[in-house]
Motif scaffolding. Structure first.
Motif, PDB file in Angstrom:
ATOM      1  N   TYR A  33       0.852  -1.201   0.000  1.00 15.14           N
ATOM      2  CA  TYR A  33       0.000   0.000   0.000  1.00 15.14           C
ATOM      3  C   TYR A  33       0.883   1.246   0.000  1.00 15.14           C
ATOM      4  CZ  TYR A  33      -3.338  -3.377   2.002  1.00 15.14           C
ATOM      5  OH  TYR A  33      -4.146  -4.475   2.243  1.00 15.14           O
ATOM      6  N   TYR A  35       0.430   5.306   1.056  1.00 13.60           N
ATOM      7  CA  TYR A  35      -0.374   6.355   1.685  1.00 13.60           C
ATOM      8  C   TYR A  35       0.447   7.631   1.646  1.00 13.60           C
ATOM      9  CZ  TYR A  35      -3.651   3.010   3.829  1.00 13.60           C
ATOM     10  OH  TYR A  35      -4.612   2.049   4.047  1.00 13.60           O
ATOM     11  N   GLN A  37       0.760  11.496   3.903  1.00  9.51           N
ATOM     12  CA  GLN A  37       0.314  12.328   5.009  1.00  9.51           C
ATOM     13  C   GLN A  37       0.749  13.756   4.749  1.00  9.51           C
ATOM     14  OE1 GLN A  37       1.942  11.470   8.895  1.00  9.51           O
ATOM     15  NE2 GLN A  37       0.386  12.699   9.924  1.00  9.51           N
ATOM     16  N   GLY A  42      -4.512  13.336   8.268  1.00  2.00           N
ATOM     17  CA  GLY A  42      -4.287  11.913   8.503  1.00  2.00           C
ATOM     18  C   GLY A  42      -3.665  11.270   7.279  1.00  2.00           C
ATOM     19  N   LEU A  43      -3.428   9.978   7.396  1.00  2.00           N
ATOM     20  CA  LEU A  43      -2.883   9.243   6.268  1.00  2.00           C
ATOM     21  C   LEU A  43      -3.983   9.048   5.233  1.00  2.00           C
ATOM     22  CD1 LEU A  43      -1.061   8.434   8.801  1.00  2.00           C
ATOM     23  CD2 LEU A  43      -0.443   6.446   7.433  1.00  2.00           C
ATOM     24  N   PHE A  45      -5.070   7.145   1.741  1.00  2.00           N
ATOM     25  CA  PHE A  45      -4.790   6.000   0.873  1.00  2.00           C
ATOM     26  C   PHE A  45      -4.544   6.462  -0.566  1.00  2.00           C
ATOM     27  CE2 PHE A  45      -5.224   1.772  -0.816  1.00  2.00           C
ATOM     28  CZ  PHE A  45      -5.899   1.913  -2.020  1.00  2.00           C
ATOM     29  N   TYR A  48      -3.243   0.336  -3.826  1.00  2.00           N
ATOM     30  CA  TYR A  48      -3.050  -0.995  -3.259  1.00  2.00           C
ATOM     31  C   TYR A  48      -2.568  -1.930  -4.363  1.00  2.00           C
ATOM     32  CZ  TYR A  48      -4.813  -5.758  -2.212  1.00  2.00           C
ATOM     33  OH  TYR A  48      -4.958  -7.111  -2.062  1.00  2.00           O
ATOM     34  N   ASP A  56      -6.751  -1.512  -6.811  1.00  2.00           N
ATOM     35  CA  ASP A  56      -7.356  -0.285  -6.309  1.00  2.00           C
ATOM     36  C   ASP A  56      -6.338   0.832  -6.381  1.00  2.00           C
ATOM     37  OD1 ASP A  56      -9.329   0.562  -3.314  1.00  2.00           O
ATOM     38  OD2 ASP A  56      -8.658   1.770  -5.014  1.00  2.00           O
ATOM     39  N   LEU A  91       4.152   7.252   2.587  1.00  2.00           N
ATOM     40  CA  LEU A  91       4.389   6.047   3.381  1.00  2.00           C
ATOM     41  C   LEU A  91       3.985   4.811   2.596  1.00  2.00           C
ATOM     42  CD1 LEU A  91       2.915   7.549   6.603  1.00  2.00           C
ATOM     43  CD2 LEU A  91       5.185   6.547   6.540  1.00  2.00           C
ATOM     44  N   ASN A 100      -5.708  -7.957   6.713  1.00  2.00           N
ATOM     45  CA  ASN A 100      -6.267  -6.668   6.320  1.00  2.00           C
ATOM     46  C   ASN A 100      -5.732  -5.493   7.103  1.00  2.00           C
ATOM     47  OD1 ASN A 100      -7.789  -7.887   4.395  1.00  2.00           O
ATOM     48  ND2 ASN A 100      -9.673  -7.902   5.555  1.00  2.00           N
ATOM     49  N   TYR A 101      -5.163  -5.747   8.226  1.00  2.00           N
ATOM     50  CA  TYR A 101      -4.710  -4.614   9.006  1.00  2.00           C
ATOM     51  C   TYR A 101      -3.320  -4.814   9.562  1.00  2.00           C
ATOM     52  CZ  TYR A 101      -6.152  -7.854  12.607  1.00  2.00           C
ATOM     53  OH  TYR A 101      -6.306  -8.975  13.370  1.00  2.00           O
ATOM     54  N   TYR A 103      -0.469  -4.475   8.775  1.00  2.00           N
ATOM     55  CA  TYR A 103       0.585  -3.965   7.928  1.00  2.00           C
ATOM     56  C   TYR A 103       1.810  -3.618   8.747  1.00  2.00           C
ATOM     57  CZ  TYR A 103      -3.141  -1.102   5.489  1.00  2.00           C
ATOM     58  OH  TYR A 103      -4.234  -0.546   4.900  1.00  2.00           O
ATOM     59  N   PHE A 105       4.521  -0.578   8.277  1.00  2.00           N
ATOM     60  CA  PHE A 105       4.831   0.637   7.532  1.00  2.00           C
ATOM     61  C   PHE A 105       6.327   0.859   7.462  1.00  2.00           C
ATOM     62  CE2 PHE A 105       1.062   3.100   6.538  1.00  2.00           C
ATOM     63  CZ  PHE A 105       0.076   2.583   7.351  1.00  2.00           C
ATOM     64  N   GLY A 106       6.766   1.487   6.371  1.00  2.00           N
ATOM     65  CA  GLY A 106       8.106   2.027   6.304  1.00  2.00           C
ATOM     66  C   GLY A 106       8.153   3.377   7.011  1.00  2.00           C
ATOM     67  N   SER A 107       9.337   3.961   7.061  1.00  2.00           N
ATOM     68  CA  SER A 107       9.512   5.244   7.748  1.00  2.00           C
ATOM     69  C   SER A 107       9.110   6.430   6.891  1.00  2.00           C
ATOM     70  CB  SER A 107      10.962   5.421   8.183  1.00  2.00           C
ATOM     71  OG  SER A 107      11.334   4.396   9.055  1.00  2.00           O
TER      72      SER A 107
END
Lengths: 114, 114
Positions: A33, A35, A37, A42-43, A45, A48, A56, A91, A100-101, A103, A105-107
């Protein structure tokens, strides 16, 4: 690698130039994914990937934004003709298919368009 | 259209006391909710989640409460510790999805004072 790696960590570019942001997901993670910011937000999307396909891409803000993924691994987010409103932290996250959740994340890449 | 809202940009708490972070959502299709924690220059990390079939989920010092009728969730941290100082994001996932397209709130900066 042990985590999600993003490069560069910081990028300053002039308005109108193209930029490429890279993401190396965790080995074996088929879902990826992107994203972003923006300041005070917020982040949001962007896109995907499942394997090399992007079922998506509804969050890409304009046709200046594109992304690809090769070999089911590395992904590149390209922004053409950058604008000041593109300034944000981008990100990347990856997960196992079906998680589904869960994940990781990278920095992120902090992009500043001047 | 902000579907997930964190109306408090910041919260300051004394060490040892309770921290309560709030989140409201508008989309009744959301049925899974998550909290992420983010330190500066790092990616968000998953903290705790709750399904819409529950009204409470607890994990150590962290408890998430969900009030579906009010479309409201909260994260309680007891006791708060200085290491909890970070940005906290709530996120939501619609039911029936096969991948993790999350909608995030704007984040709340928590500062825990020693």
């Amino acid at each position: 690698g042990a985590g999600v790696s993003q490069s560069p960590s910081n990028k300053v570019t002039e308005k109108g130039k193209d930029v490429e942001l890279r993401c190396d997901p965790i080995s074996g993670h088929t879902a990826l994914y992107w994203y972003r910011q923006s300041l005070g937000q917020g982040l949001e999307f962007l896109i995907y990937f499942q394997g090399n396909s992007a079922p998506d891409k509804s969050g890409l803000p304009s046709d200046r934004f594109s992304a690809e993924r090769t070999g089911g691994s590395v992904s590149t987010l390209t922004i053409q003709r950058t604008q000041q409103e593109d300034s944000a932290v981008y990100l990347c996250a990856s997960s196992l298919r079906g998680a589904n959740y869960g994940y990781t994340f990278g920095s992120g890449t902090r992009l500043t368009v001047v | 259209d902000q579907q997930v809202k964190q109306n408090s940009p910041s919260l300051s708490v004394q060490e040892g006391r309770i921290s309560i972070l709030n989140c409201d959502y508008t989309n009744s299709m959301f049925d899974y909710f998550l909290w992420y924690k983010k330190y500066p220059a790092e990616g968000p990390t998953f903290l705790i989640s709750i399904s819409s079939i529950k009204d409470k989920n607890e994990d150590g010092r962290f408890t998430v409460f969900l009030n579906k009728s009010a479309k409201h969730l909260s994260l309680h941290i007891v006791p708060s510790q200085p290491g909890d100082s970070a940005v906290y994001f709530c996120a939501a996932l619609p039911g029936g999805t096969s991948y993790g397209k999350l909608t995030f709130g704007q984040g709340t900066i928590l500062t825990v004072h020693p």
